[in-house]
Design an enzyme around this catalytic site. Structure first.
Site, mmCIF file in Angstrom:
data_model
loop_
_atom_site.group_PDB
_atom_site.id
_atom_site.type_symbol
_atom_site.label_atom_id
_atom_site.label_comp_id
_atom_site.label_asym_id
_atom_site.label_seq_id
_atom_site.Cartn_x
_atom_site.Cartn_y
_atom_site.Cartn_z
ATOM 1 N N HIS A 125 0.800 -1.288 0.079
ATOM 2 C CA HIS A 125 -0.037 -0.019 0.062
ATOM 3 C C HIS A 125 0.943 1.470 0.091
ATOM 4 O O HIS A 125 0.489 2.357 -0.554
ATOM 5 C CB HIS A 125 -0.990 -0.120 1.246
ATOM 6 C CG HIS A 125 -1.455 1.234 1.358
ATOM 7 N ND1 HIS A 125 -2.607 1.597 0.515
ATOM 8 C CD2 HIS A 125 -1.502 2.160 2.386
ATOM 9 C CE1 HIS A 125 -3.142 2.877 0.762
ATOM 10 N NE2 HIS A 125 -2.461 3.299 1.883
ATOM 11 N N CYS A 126 1.940 1.270 0.560
ATOM 12 C CA CYS A 126 2.885 2.351 0.774
ATOM 13 C C CYS A 126 3.725 3.028 -0.265
ATOM 14 O O CYS A 126 3.487 4.037 -1.032
ATOM 15 C CB CYS A 126 3.626 2.262 2.170
ATOM 16 S SG CYS A 126 2.424 2.133 3.820
#
Length: 441
Positions: A274-275
């Protein structure tokens, strides 16, 4: 402005404060469990009824989080879950762990934060603490969340506390977990910081106080941009090494023997999770507000987003050595999760590679022991189920493409039985027999 003197710190120290966690995914679930294990009564809030039911049954829905401790907390009533946001009025501390994706035009998507703020707004009361953990651009806590929580007239820093504490989850990391990773905390006011730090210090090993929510927000982006930029550099190095007929992994291993001034990063088929694929774009977008162009960060993003195309090109070249074309070739992709030994599909480069292979006319199958199905969404329009991996079936494929180096896969067997192997993770590094079949990508 009157200064709020809150009894909440004392409630936290006595474990009397009721904690709510909004968003029960890869960040929210382990955090909620950590608070519950520390003695707080915890209630999770989520719109996904499946997660609520699973928690009620004590069943984990995330691979690296075992069901046993979750079942114990659930059975003892220490961790509950609901879809009813009205329960927020009963909670003293509310931690928000919702997704922050990008729009189709690669700009920050604040939809989940806004929806959460709007859902919580009617239930904000005095002497509550609200903490945002979602990775985002500097200013989000004060510019987006704060006005929503203040809709009923109560003021942050006066009537209720507000803070930002970036999540630092690393799914599958056996060395660090939610409790042992130092927690950065930034408050809207010094009093807000004191309460937020008291909460996290009661459940986690170490907290790191910073001067503002904006510093805390940007610290998270810096962590991930650091990785993004270095991964882009080593991905570019990999492409150069392929042209020079040099093994980039051997180069990295050699450089890693230097005991100072070097940190190894490893190439792959693209960025996942996600990051790291998302966070740089949050900062480049915000930087434009200050008439600042983040050239270095955007160049790294450009290199990393091109890696799936490079992998497909290398697959075409490998097939060409066997006098085969990608159009019509049967290709087996090993691994769909974004990294080894987890079931996390967020921003997985495997999805882009599979999509590109489909566009080129390949007949694509995949195997992943942790991801039984691929469903439509996240910009992709195919549905697939994981196929069995066996010595009898591997030889039926024209090429086997290693995208995630799961530990449970027997790579020696894969190389032995496959007609052609494209390895994007150096998973076959210890394989001797059949080495001539392997193309690094």
């Amino acid at each position: 402005m009157r200064v709020m003197v809150s009894p909440l710190v004392e409630m936290i120290r006595k474990r009397e404060a009721k904690v709510g966690v909004v968003g029960l995914g890869y960040v929210g679930l382990p955090l909620g469990m950590a608070f519950a294990e520390a003695g707080f009564p915890v209630t999770g809030l989520d719109i996904d009824k499946r997660k609520i039911e699973k928690i009620g049954k004590g069943e984990s829905y995330i691979k690296h989080i075992p069901s046993e401790p979750l079942a114990k907390l659930s059975n003892e009533g220490k961790l509950k879950a609901t879809t009813d946001f009205a329960k927020a009025t009963e909670m003293d501390c509310i931690v928000i762990c919702v997704p922050t994706p990008l729009t189709a035009s690669r700009e920050p998507d604040m939809t989940y934060i806004i929806q959460t703020g709007e859902a919580l707004a009617p239930y904000v009361r005095r002497n509550q603490l609200f903490v945002l953990e979602s990775t985002t651009y500097p200013g989000t806590t004060e510019e987006v969340l704060k006005p929503l929580l203040e809709k009923n007239g109560l003021k942050a820093g006066v009537d209720f506390h507000l803070a930002f504490s970036p999540e630092r989850e690393d799914p599958g990391n056996k060395s660090f977990n939610t409790k042992t990773i130092p927690k950065i905390v930034g408050g809207f006011t010094p009093a807000c910081l004191e309460v937020a730090q008291a909460l996290y210090s009661s459940a986690l090993k170490e907290t790191v106080a910073v001067s503002s929510t904006r510093v805390a927000e940007l610290s998270k982006l810096l962590e991930n941009i650091f990785r993004c930029v270095n991964i882009a550099m080593v991905n570019e190095m990999k492409m150069l090494c392929d042209r020079m007929n040099i093994d980039v992994w051997e180069v990295i291993q050699a450089a890693s023997t230097k005991p100072f001034g070097f940190m190894p990063f490893f190439p792959g088929p693209g960025l996942g999770g996600h990051c790291i694929p998302i966070d740089p774009f949050y900062l480049t977008w915000k930087a434009r507000e200050y008439e600042f162009h983040t050239k270095f960060i955007e160049l790294a993003g450009e290199v990393n987003t091109q890696m799936p195309y490079y992998v497909v090109q290398r697959t075409m070249e490998a097939l060409n050595k066997h006098k085969k074309t990608l159009n019509g070739a049967k290709v087996l992709c090993l691994g769909a999760a974004y990294k080894k030994d987890i079931d996390d599909m967020r921003e997985s480069p495997s999805l882009r590679v599979i999509s590109l292979l489909n566009e080129k006319g390949a007949e694509v199958s995949y195997h992943d022991p942790y991801v039984p199905k691929l469903e439509k969404g996240h910009g992709f329009h195919f549905e697939m189920s994981s196929v069995p991996l066996s010595p009898e079936t591997i030889g039926e494929y024209d090429a086997v493409l290693i995208l995630t180096d799961h530990s449970s896969i027997d790579y020696a067997m894969v190389v032995q039985k496959a007609q052609c192997v494209i390895d994007t993770r150096n998973a076959t590094k210890m394989v001797g027999p059949g080495r001539e079949k392997v193309t690094k990508a």
